[in-house]
Design an enzyme around this catalytic site. Structure first.
Site, PDB file in Angstrom:
ATOM      1  N   SER A 143       5.350  91.885  19.303  1.00 16.82           N
ATOM      2  CA  SER A 143       5.830  91.371  18.024  1.00 16.82           C
ATOM      3  C   SER A 143       4.643  91.135  17.107  1.00 16.82           C
ATOM      4  O   SER A 143       3.539  90.803  17.561  1.00 16.82           O
ATOM      5  CB  SER A 143       6.579  90.054  18.231  1.00 16.82           C
ATOM      6  OG  SER A 143       6.873  89.429  16.988  1.00 16.82           O
ATOM      7  N   TYR A 157       7.050  81.738  21.606  1.00 19.20           N
ATOM      8  CA  TYR A 157       7.408  83.155  21.566  1.00 19.20           C
ATOM      9  C   TYR A 157       6.196  84.001  21.161  1.00 19.20           C
ATOM     10  O   TYR A 157       5.903  85.033  21.782  1.00 19.20           O
ATOM     11  CB  TYR A 157       8.556  83.353  20.578  1.00 19.20           C
ATOM     12  CG  TYR A 157       8.968  84.791  20.380  1.00 19.20           C
ATOM     13  CD1 TYR A 157       9.834  85.425  21.264  1.00 19.20           C
ATOM     14  CD2 TYR A 157       8.501  85.514  19.278  1.00 19.20           C
ATOM     15  CE1 TYR A 157      10.216  86.749  21.077  1.00 19.20           C
ATOM     16  CE2 TYR A 157       8.889  86.828  19.083  1.00 19.20           C
ATOM     17  CZ  TYR A 157       9.732  87.444  19.982  1.00 19.20           C
ATOM     18  OH  TYR A 157      10.110  88.752  19.788  1.00 19.20           O
TER      19      TYR A 157
END
Length: 248
Positions: A143, A157
């Protein structure tokens, strides 16, 4: 050589788009999911309708025993894996550091990091030349948060995705001589259901105006990059990460 792919988290979002595109490109596809069997079976039905072959495979990749069984099922139902897309991931309600519990952090890391490691392990066991394998390719879905940190929203995350970038680099060097390529993609603001899990379904729309390209991305756009990295067109590419964040 038959092309057999496993897509973890393949029932929705980027995973679903990737599974469908892989099928269009001639892969037989294992669709891994955790809970939503209906969504997974819908992807299978779409692939079968287009003349492809696919199976739905339930497993929580945070559980080592379930990962082992997942790959055994793939062996039995489709054959030996040649392409792995590590895509399954979780996040929780947006929060700053003070709202993060050890339980939440460990749950994120168990799926987003340990799960990726375990799936890579099982894939390498089957792909590596030293085990009689034919080689293969792995794409880890990271990501843009690994670079940006996701302050005030998803520090846990983002940190998990930073670990995946390191896994991609290290594993690519470890298995390059075994005929296995390992690459990554770093999506940014993509229109998927995951944002609802963080409590803000409209997050991409909120951020779109701040992106250089002035729009969010579509799962199909990420899928195209993943499938290219798995393909023979990327035969000399390993240890790389493609940015899919609209310039951010």
């Amino acid at each position: 050589m038959e092309k057999i792919a496993l897509v973890t988290g393949g029932s929705r979002g980027i995973g679903r788009a990737t599974a469908l595109l892989l099928a269009q490109r001639g892969y037989q596809v294992g669709i891994n999911y955790v809970n939503d069997d209906r969504a997974a079976l819908q992807v299978v039905d779409q692939i079968v309708a287009m003349g492809g072959r696919a199976v739905a495979l339930q497993a929580d990749i945070a559980d080592e025993q379930q990962v082992t069984e997942l790959f055994n099922q793939l062996d039995n139902q489709l054959g030996t894996i040649t392409a792995l897309v590590n895509n399954a991931g979780i996040l929780f309600q947006q929060s700053g550091i003070e709202g993060l519990s050890a339980e939440r952090i460990n749950r994120v890391l168990s799926t987003n990091v340990t799960g990726y490691f375990l799936c890579c392990r099982e894939a390498v066991k089957r792909m590596a030349k030293r085990h009689g394998g034919r080689g293969g390719a792995i794409v880890n879905v990271s990501s843009a948060a690994a670079r940006l940190g996701a302050p005030g929203e998803y520090l846990d995350y983002a940190a998990s995705k930073g670990a995946i970038d390191t896994l991609t680099t290290g594993l690519s060097l470890e298995v390059a001589g075994e005929g296995i390529r390992v690459n990554g993609v770093r999506p940014g603001f993509i229109y998927t259901e995951m944002h609802a899990s963080g409590g803000e379904p409209g997050r991409v729309e909120r951020a779109a105006g701040q992106l250089p390209m002035k729009r969010g991305g579509q799962p199909d756009e990420v899928a195209e990059a993943i499938v290219w990295l798995l393909s023979d067109s990327a035969s000399y590419v390993t240890g790389s990460a493609l940015e899919l964040a609209g310039g951010k």
